[in-house]
Motif scaffolding. Sequence first.
Motif, PDB file in Angstrom:
ATOM      1  N   GLU A 457       1.181  32.261 -29.174  1.00  0.00           N
ATOM      2  CA  GLU A 457       0.041  31.722 -28.407  1.00  0.00           C
ATOM      3  C   GLU A 457       0.076  32.177 -26.964  1.00  0.00           C
ATOM      4  OE1 GLU A 457      -0.742  27.458 -28.434  1.00  0.00           O
ATOM      5  OE2 GLU A 457      -0.190  27.510 -30.576  1.00  0.00           O
ATOM      6  N   GLN A 458       1.269  31.976 -26.351  1.00  0.00           N
ATOM      7  CA  GLN A 458       1.427  32.330 -24.943  1.00  0.00           C
ATOM      8  C   GLN A 458       1.280  33.837 -24.748  1.00  0.00           C
ATOM      9  OE1 GLN A 458       3.297  30.158 -26.576  1.00  0.00           O
ATOM     10  NE2 GLN A 458       3.686  28.360 -25.290  1.00  0.00           N
ATOM     11  N   SER A 460      -0.514  35.949 -26.523  1.00  0.00           N
ATOM     12  CA  SER A 460      -1.923  36.342 -26.596  1.00  0.00           C
ATOM     13  C   SER A 460      -2.657  35.926 -25.331  1.00  0.00           C
ATOM     14  CB  SER A 460      -2.611  35.676 -27.793  1.00  0.00           C
ATOM     15  OG  SER A 460      -1.830  35.848 -28.934  1.00  0.00           O
ATOM     16  N   ALA A 461      -2.397  34.681 -24.891  1.00  0.00           N
ATOM     17  CA  ALA A 461      -3.071  34.183 -23.685  1.00  0.00           C
ATOM     18  C   ALA A 461      -2.740  35.077 -22.489  1.00  0.00           C
ATOM     19  CB  ALA A 461      -2.653  32.744 -23.403  1.00  0.00           C
ATOM     20  N   PHE A 462      -1.491  35.493 -22.405  1.00  0.00           N
ATOM     21  CA  PHE A 462      -1.082  36.349 -21.292  1.00  0.00           C
ATOM     22  C   PHE A 462      -1.831  37.677 -21.368  1.00  0.00           C
ATOM     23  CE2 PHE A 462       1.522  39.635 -19.352  1.00  0.00           C
ATOM     24  CZ  PHE A 462       1.745  39.093 -18.088  1.00  0.00           C
ATOM     25  N   ALA A 464      -4.624  38.191 -22.685  1.00  0.00           N
ATOM     26  CA  ALA A 464      -6.037  37.965 -22.394  1.00  0.00           C
ATOM     27  C   ALA A 464      -6.287  37.720 -20.904  1.00  0.00           C
ATOM     28  CB  ALA A 464      -6.548  36.793 -23.222  1.00  0.00           C
ATOM     29  N   LYS A 466      -4.182  35.476 -18.769  1.00  0.00           N
ATOM     30  CA  LYS A 466      -3.601  34.286 -18.143  1.00  0.00           C
ATOM     31  C   LYS A 466      -2.219  34.660 -17.557  1.00  0.00           C
ATOM     32  CE  LYS A 466      -3.219  29.366 -18.669  1.00  0.00           C
ATOM     33  NZ  LYS A 466      -2.853  28.254 -19.515  1.00  0.00           N
ATOM     34  N   LEU A 469       1.279  32.776 -16.980  1.00  0.00           N
ATOM     35  CA  LEU A 469       2.288  32.548 -18.021  1.00  0.00           C
ATOM     36  C   LEU A 469       3.534  33.435 -17.847  1.00  0.00           C
ATOM     37  CD1 LEU A 469      -0.020  32.096 -21.103  1.00  0.00           C
ATOM     38  CD2 LEU A 469       1.719  30.450 -20.340  1.00  0.00           C
TER      39      LEU A 469
END
Length: 500
Positions: A457-458, A460-462, A464, A466, A469
């Motif tokens: 999760e982290q 992918s978020a990074f 994208a 973010k 993170l």
Amino acid sequence: MNYDVIIGLEIHTEVKTASKMFCSCANRFDDPANTNTCPICLGHPGTLPLPNKSAIEKCLLLGLALNCQINQHSKFDRKNYFYPDLPKGYQISQYDLPFCHHGRLAISPDRHIDITRIHLEEDTGKLSHSSSYSAIDFNRAGAPLIELVTEPVLVNAAEAKHFCQHFQQTLRYLQISDADMEKGQMRCEANVSLQIPGSWLYEDGQIKATSDQQLNAKVEVKNINSFKALEKAINFEIERQSKALDQKQHISPETRGWNDQTNTTVSQRVKETQADYRYFPEPDIPALIIDETWLTEIKNQVVELPQAKAARLASEYGFSRADAELLASDTLLANFAEELMSELYEWINSTGDTWERQKNTLVKLASGWLTTELFKHFKINNESITDIRFTAENLAELISLLYQDKINSSAAQIIFNQMYQVGGDPSQIMIDLNLEQLDNDEALSEIIRSVLAEHPEQSSAFKAGKTTLMNFLVGKVMAASGGKANPKTLPDLITKIINS
Ligand SMILES: [Zn+2]
């Protein structure tokens, strides 16, 4: 405060010699009471004193180091007074022809304190009192004692303390005395007076009243056994005298003792004048002539003093003035620091880089390890540079490992701690404790990939966008690597792998 503060110091120092000043008894006070005594130091009639050459040499060495003029024709004098710790009824001292006079000691780059005189004399015995009797130990009677008198030019308690600290360092540099105040090896007395601004002037080494003005008396403070006590005692005296003068009271010329329990000074006696002592030349010791050859020999023993050493550590290596002064406070520590810098100099040149290019970084690292880490360990273990179990070369190697990112700072702390406790080679400790930093190699990439896989999760978020993170991911990788990853290069490597 409406007054000018005028302070002069008198400092007695026990001289480190094998025997006493005028006899061959051992110069040791810790032995059983009255075992280091003989008819000479007990003052038996008919005995003859013979001056200790080494003690005279040390007194002259101090004078030369402090830029004094030397009385090459000198003598000893009798200072007559009665006290139970003085078996002869007089003390052999020096009166009008002290060995050294008119010197100066630098206490900072732009302040020096003028010294009136430095002379040699003998110590007294030691009294101890209990409720029912008083005992006396003559082991100290006749031990060599150097007395230094400053001009009345010190302006406050902090400066007086500063002078004493510098003087202590100087005595240690010259190996004249260990000068431990708590052990009584160095004893400071302060003369303090307060004068109305404009009522006085300092001329020919004396405080004089201007035209029709009246000077206030000076008070001598004794029984001071630490630098802290010196500062407190002087400040107490300034306040006491200032209050008295505000109330138009008269200050009596007296000797007061500092009481560490009550933090006050207490009147002991009316100050003796020199006439009270009936000084006269010691008839049992001929006049002394110090020839040029001997004086030159002693001059050659003068070493670089703390202030000069601090100035050089700052200019030559780039230490800050504060760090340089701390390092120069002890000659062994200063030597250690110089050795460390020369090791680092050789090492950086051997890498193909130059000292000039890397000097600032290396000095910063060296300062940190010396003045922060080493001192922290000294404090925790109640030790000093004499207890050190690793060499300057070892510390230079640790710094070089850190500098090359072979270890990170927490690994360096662990290695330093091990070096401090048991000594040893930092590269070997690094290998033994498996602390070598993983830096941009396949093993570290492997760890990063598995951390990313464990936290999809982290990741992918990074990816994208973010970016906050990153701290989370760095933390996880650091933990997974057992703290061996290089936190400086890790973010770049993580970004590279995530985007690949
Ligand atoms: Zn003796």
